[in-house]
Design a protein around this motif. Structure first.
Motif, PDB file in Angstrom:
ATOM      1  N   UNK A  41       0.826  -1.210   0.000  1.00  0.00           N
ATOM      2  CA  UNK A  41       0.000   0.000   0.000  1.00  0.00           C
ATOM      3  C   UNK A  41       0.860   1.258   0.000  1.00  0.00           C
ATOM      4  N   UNK A  42       1.956   1.243   0.763  1.00  0.00           N
ATOM      5  CA  UNK A  42       2.702   2.475   0.982  1.00  0.00           C
ATOM      6  C   UNK A  42       4.060   2.552   0.277  1.00  0.00           C
ATOM      7  N   UNK A  43       4.685   1.427   0.013  1.00  0.00           N
ATOM      8  CA  UNK A  43       6.071   1.440  -0.461  1.00  0.00           C
ATOM      9  C   UNK A  43       6.144   1.302  -1.977  1.00  0.00           C
ATOM     10  N   UNK A  44       7.147   1.944  -2.594  1.00  0.00           N
ATOM     11  CA  UNK A  44       7.217   1.970  -4.060  1.00  0.00           C
ATOM     12  C   UNK A  44       7.664   0.639  -4.647  1.00  0.00           C
ATOM     13  N   UNK A  45       7.364   0.479  -5.939  1.00  0.00           N
ATOM     14  CA  UNK A  45       7.861  -0.634  -6.740  1.00  0.00           C
ATOM     15  C   UNK A  45       8.583  -0.063  -7.960  1.00  0.00           C
ATOM     16  N   UNK A  46       9.564  -0.775  -8.469  1.00  0.00           N
ATOM     17  CA  UNK A  46      10.242  -0.283  -9.674  1.00  0.00           C
ATOM     18  C   UNK A  46       9.312  -0.283 -10.876  1.00  0.00           C
ATOM     19  N   UNK A  47       9.383   0.734 -11.691  1.00  0.00           N
ATOM     20  CA  UNK A  47       8.546   0.820 -12.881  1.00  0.00           C
ATOM     21  C   UNK A  47       8.981  -0.234 -13.895  1.00  0.00           C
ATOM     22  N   UNK A  48       7.986  -0.947 -14.448  1.00  0.00           N
ATOM     23  CA  UNK A  48       8.229  -1.955 -15.482  1.00  0.00           C
ATOM     24  C   UNK A  48       9.340  -2.917 -15.080  1.00  0.00           C
ATOM     25  N   UNK A  49       9.305  -3.367 -13.815  1.00  0.00           N
ATOM     26  CA  UNK A  49      10.390  -4.184 -13.296  1.00  0.00           C
ATOM     27  C   UNK A  49      10.153  -5.686 -13.335  1.00  0.00           C
ATOM     28  N   UNK A  50       8.935  -6.137 -13.677  1.00  0.00           N
ATOM     29  CA  UNK A  50       8.626  -7.552 -13.511  1.00  0.00           C
ATOM     30  C   UNK A  50       7.887  -8.125 -14.721  1.00  0.00           C
ATOM     31  N   UNK A  51       8.197  -9.376 -15.010  1.00  0.00           N
ATOM     32  CA  UNK A  51       7.476 -10.123 -16.046  1.00  0.00           C
ATOM     33  C   UNK A  51       6.217 -10.772 -15.483  1.00  0.00           C
ATOM     34  N   UNK A  52       6.215 -11.027 -14.169  1.00  0.00           N
ATOM     35  CA  UNK A  52       5.094 -11.696 -13.529  1.00  0.00           C
ATOM     36  C   UNK A  52       4.967 -11.197 -12.099  1.00  0.00           C
ATOM     37  N   UNK A  53       3.750 -10.860 -11.701  1.00  0.00           N
ATOM     38  CA  UNK A  53       3.451 -10.498 -10.316  1.00  0.00           C
ATOM     39  C   UNK A  53       2.332 -11.407  -9.837  1.00  0.00           C
ATOM     40  N   UNK A  54       2.506 -11.933  -8.616  1.00  0.00           N
ATOM     41  CA  UNK A  54       1.478 -12.803  -8.041  1.00  0.00           C
ATOM     42  C   UNK A  54       1.152 -12.347  -6.627  1.00  0.00           C
ATOM     43  N   UNK A  55      -0.142 -12.359  -6.291  1.00  0.00           N
ATOM     44  CA  UNK A  55      -0.603 -12.072  -4.927  1.00  0.00           C
ATOM     45  C   UNK A  55      -1.754 -13.011  -4.617  1.00  0.00           C
ATOM     46  N   UNK A  56      -1.682 -13.669  -3.466  1.00  0.00           N
ATOM     47  CA  UNK A  56      -2.756 -14.574  -3.050  1.00  0.00           C
ATOM     48  C   UNK A  56      -3.305 -14.151  -1.694  1.00  0.00           C
ATOM     49  N   UNK A  57      -4.623 -13.892  -1.659  1.00  0.00           N
ATOM     50  CA  UNK A  57      -5.324 -13.563  -0.425  1.00  0.00           C
ATOM     51  C   UNK A  57      -4.669 -12.375   0.278  1.00  0.00           C
ATOM     52  N   UNK A  58      -4.328 -11.359  -0.497  1.00  0.00           N
ATOM     53  CA  UNK A  58      -3.732 -10.136   0.030  1.00  0.00           C
ATOM     54  C   UNK A  58      -4.653  -8.950  -0.220  1.00  0.00           C
ATOM     55  N   UNK A  59      -4.995  -8.712  -1.481  1.00  0.00           N
ATOM     56  CA  UNK A  59      -5.703  -7.488  -1.825  1.00  0.00           C
ATOM     57  C   UNK A  59      -7.100  -7.427  -1.235  1.00  0.00           C
ATOM     58  N   UNK A  60      -7.750  -8.573  -1.007  1.00  0.00           N
ATOM     59  CA  UNK A  60      -9.097  -8.535  -0.450  1.00  0.00           C
ATOM     60  C   UNK A  60      -9.124  -7.913   0.936  1.00  0.00           C
ATOM     61  N   UNK A  61      -7.973  -7.885   1.612  1.00  0.00           N
ATOM     62  CA  UNK A  61      -7.892  -7.296   2.947  1.00  0.00           C
ATOM     63  C   UNK A  61      -7.697  -5.781   2.912  1.00  0.00           C
ATOM     64  N   UNK A  62      -7.383  -5.208   1.755  1.00  0.00           N
ATOM     65  CA  UNK A  62      -6.901  -3.828   1.694  1.00  0.00           C
ATOM     66  C   UNK A  62      -7.971  -2.869   1.198  1.00  0.00           C
ATOM     67  N   UNK A  63      -8.327  -1.871   1.981  1.00  0.00           N
ATOM     68  CA  UNK A  63      -9.265  -0.857   1.484  1.00  0.00           C
ATOM     69  C   UNK A  63      -8.729  -0.115   0.266  1.00  0.00           C
ATOM     70  N   UNK A  64      -7.412  -0.097   0.107  1.00  0.00           N
ATOM     71  CA  UNK A  64      -6.772   0.637  -0.997  1.00  0.00           C
ATOM     72  C   UNK A  64      -6.547  -0.240  -2.230  1.00  0.00           C
ATOM     73  N   UNK A  65      -7.379  -1.270  -2.407  1.00  0.00           N
ATOM     74  CA  UNK A  65      -7.191  -2.229  -3.503  1.00  0.00           C
ATOM     75  C   UNK A  65      -7.020  -1.546  -4.850  1.00  0.00           C
ATOM     76  N   UNK A  66      -7.887  -0.582  -5.140  1.00  0.00           N
ATOM     77  CA  UNK A  66      -7.863   0.030  -6.475  1.00  0.00           C
ATOM     78  C   UNK A  66      -6.542   0.734  -6.730  1.00  0.00           C
TER      79      UNK A  66
END
Length: 271
Positions: free
Chosen positions: A102-127
């Protein structure tokens, strides 16, 4: 792989569990046993292989990140992130870093694949997180999100009607406390539509349910919640006696229920 910035310690936003305790050890083991096969089957379908750079968000005990590391080989890299990385072991081709999505940056165009399991459903800031993930993918890169819809999960067999009712009361109380923390317990079925709104393409949502009976790791995951969420479940109106009783019910040889629906959603950043 680009090193993430060293994040300042922050509380987990909208997350109901306390990862500082010992409860997540059992929780992570049950999650891996119950859901890694489906998660890995779907990840393999992206074509992930030698040389890919991958991001695993909310890596837990690192079971999925280790599988990814084996796939990408020595020329690829896997970055396994979580707000608490103490339970992520060292592994070749894998780096673990503390990171708050939610708060920390990610490198721009840094990944070929991103995976998240049972994480975003907990976050009010999903969008806002989806916007961040889109920017972190390389053009044509894959996103896989695995999330629950817990509105479905009927009891099929129980020792008696009272036991079935108690199990359903427990599920309802757990859903209320997640929603109170800012979660969205049916987000699994909404995920694909929100990914499209965020600009992702090639959406492919795949649902899966399982039969749960005594000893199934999915049921044992719920049993672990009785300990990890005990105080919050009491706040939702359940009694200590009911919590003890529902533990017995979920381990009763006559108990059977359908799991909640887990949706594994593939999406891509436009080329």
């Amino acid at each position: 792989m680009t090193q993430l910035l060293d994040p300042a310690p922050v509380a987990e936003p909208g997350y109901a569990f306390d990862n500082s305790s010992d409860h997540p050890i059992a929780q992570f083991a049950c999650l891996a046993a119950a859901y890694d096969p489906f998660t890995i089957e779907r990840l393999a379908a992206t074509g992930v292989g030698e040389g890919w750079h991958c991001l695993e968000i909310g890596a837990g005990n690192g079971s999925v990140a280790r599988w990814l590391a084996d796939r990408v080989g020595p020329t690829g890299r896997v970055l396994a992130t979580d707000v608490d990385i103490r339970r992520i072991p060292s592994y070749p081709a894998m780096t673990a870093e503390r990171h708050d999505i939610v708060h920390d940056p990610l490198p721009a165009a840094g990944f070929d694949l991103i995976h998240a399991r049972l994480v975003l459903q907990h976050l009010p800031q999903r969008r806002a997180v989806l916007d961040r993930l889109l920017a972190a993918l390389r053009p044509g890169g894959w996103l896989q999100i695995d999330e629950f819809d817990v509105s479905y999960g009927p009891v099929l067999l129980a020792p008696d009607a009272r036991s079935a009712e108690l199990y359903e009361r427990f599920l309802a109380a757990k859903a209320r406390l997640f929603e109170a923390a800012g979660g969205r317990v049916v987000w699994g079925r909404e995920c694909a539509a929100e990914l499209r709104e965020a600009g992702f393409t090639e959406l492919d949502p795949q649902p899966k349910v399982a039969l749960w009976q005594a000893g199934h790791p999915g049921l044992e995951l719920l049993v672990s919640h009785l300990d990890g969420l005990r105080d919050r479940l009491l706040e939702q109106g359940l009694t200590a006696e009911q919590l003890d009783r529902v533990r017995v019910v979920m381990r009763h040889p006559q108990f059977q229920a359908v799991s909640p629906v887990v949706y594994s959603v593939h999406a891509r950043r436009p080329r």
